[in-house]
Design an enzyme around this catalytic site. Structure first.
Site, short mmCIF file in Angstrom:
data_model
loop_
_atom_site.label_atom_id
_atom_site.label_comp_id
_atom_site.label_asym_id
_atom_site.label_seq_id
_atom_site.Cartn_x
_atom_site.Cartn_y
_atom_site.Cartn_z
N ASP A 18 0.83 -1.21 0.00
CA ASP A 18 0.00 0.00 0.00
C ASP A 18 0.87 1.27 0.00
O ASP A 18 1.98 1.26 0.53
CB ASP A 18 -0.91 -0.03 1.24
CG ASP A 18 -2.09 0.91 1.11
OD1 ASP A 18 -2.33 1.43 -0.01
OD2 ASP A 18 -2.77 1.14 2.13
N HIS B 133 2.26 3.28 -9.10
CA HIS B 133 2.05 1.84 -9.32
C HIS B 133 3.24 1.23 -10.06
O HIS B 133 3.65 0.10 -9.76
CB HIS B 133 0.75 1.61 -10.09
CG HIS B 133 -0.48 2.06 -9.32
ND1 HIS B 133 -0.66 1.77 -8.00
CD2 HIS B 133 -1.56 2.80 -9.69
CE1 HIS B 133 -1.81 2.30 -7.58
NE2 HIS B 133 -2.37 2.93 -8.59
N LEU C 206 10.26 -20.64 -4.59
CA LEU C 206 9.33 -19.71 -3.92
C LEU C 206 8.00 -19.70 -4.67
O LEU C 206 7.99 -19.56 -5.89
CB LEU C 206 9.94 -18.29 -3.93
CG LEU C 206 9.03 -17.16 -3.44
CD1 LEU C 206 8.93 -17.17 -1.93
CD2 LEU C 206 9.55 -15.81 -3.91
#
Ligand code: IPE
Ligand code: IPE
Ligand code: MG
Length: 257
Positions: free
Chosen positions: A39, A56, A150
């Site tokens: 965020d 972004h 991962l």
């Protein structure tokens, strides 16, 4: 007396409990699964007089850094909140820019992520995403399906309540008719994260202290770490600090430690 016993007056006996050596607090193991609410992209851009979409873009760069750092540190699952079921309420232009950025990022970064041993997995209401995003996500999942270092869960059009409703409906279709009661273990098998351990650590960037409908089921006993760092500024050192804080915590799961 052993730890946990009670003396003749009914008082808990703690005198002989072994103490951790001074200056060396007990450390727990590395988190296996880390979840992140990425965020603060908009505020980061605003502070620089840039359009929110630039925030972004910077957020994608921070994500790339974080994925690599997580893999290096030995974290096995990383779940990142990229677009919520509530984010459709944003202006159409911002939503459109985010969708294009997703397509572009999946296309560009998948080969390198694959080379790093990362398996990409989308969670959320994928059917509700625009077709180009759906297609690139399916492609990225297929391209990286063999990787085991991962697991990167990309939460796209994700809402915790929506996931629970979809899970119950899937269960009802698959086995509800057989009349067996729904249990916690059975429901977990129908979640988007089926087969994965729950997050050990949740990191939220930008200082907000709320879940914003993220992983409502899976976060039941997760340790929460909030940092004021805006997501585009988040880097290796921030991840290390969060993991370090986690390793100093005592998790009790309702017990007494
Ligand atoms: C997080 O950053 C990214 C998404 C929700 C897609 P924000 O866009 O929410 O940034 P702030 O909270 O407005 O600063
Ligand atoms: C949460 O951030 C969703 C993502 C990071 C994708 P928001 O910025 O949408 O959350 P709120 O609105 O501040 O709760
Ligand atoms: Mg926000």
């Amino acid at each position: 007396m052993e730890k946990g016993t009670v003396d003749m007056h009914g008082r808990a006996e703690t005198i002989h409990r072994p103490l951790a050596p001074a200056g060396k607090p007990a450390r727990r193991a590395m988190p296996v699964h880390v979840a992140i609410i990425m965020d603060g992209n908009g505020r980061w851009a605003q502070q620089r007089g840039l359009p929110r979409t630039e925030g972004h873009r910077a957020g994608v760069r921070a994500l790339k850094t974080t994925v690599k750092a997580a893999a290096r540190m030995g974290i096995r699952y990383l779940t990142v909140y990229a677009f919520s079921t509530e984010n459709w309420h944003r202006p159409r232009l911002e939503v459109g820019a985010l969708m294009s950025l997703l397509v572009e990022t999946l296309e560009r970064e998948t080969p390198e992520l694959r080379a790093e041993g990362v398996r990409i997995h989308g969670i959320g209401n994928v059917e509700g995403l625009p077709r180009p995003v759906r297609e690139r996500l399916a492609w990225a999942e297929a391209e990286t399906a063999g990787q085991t270092r991962l697991v990167l869960n990309l939460a796209l059009n994700y809402g915790g309540r929506d996931e629970l409703v979809r899970a119950v409906n899937r269960w009802r279709q698959a086995e509800g008719a057989e009349g067996r009661p729904l249990t916690e273990a059975v429901l977990a098998r129908y979640l988007d994260t089926a087969g994965q351990p729950d997050p050990d650590l949740l990191i939220r960037a930008s200082g907000e202290e709320r879940l914003s409908n993220f992983l409502l089921w899976q976060l039941a006993y997760t340790e929460i770490y909030v940092t004021g760092t805006l997501w585009p500024d988040f880097g290796d050192a921030d991840l290390e600090r969060a993991v370090d804080a986690y390793m100093r915590r005592e998790r009790r799961f309702g017990g007494i430690g």
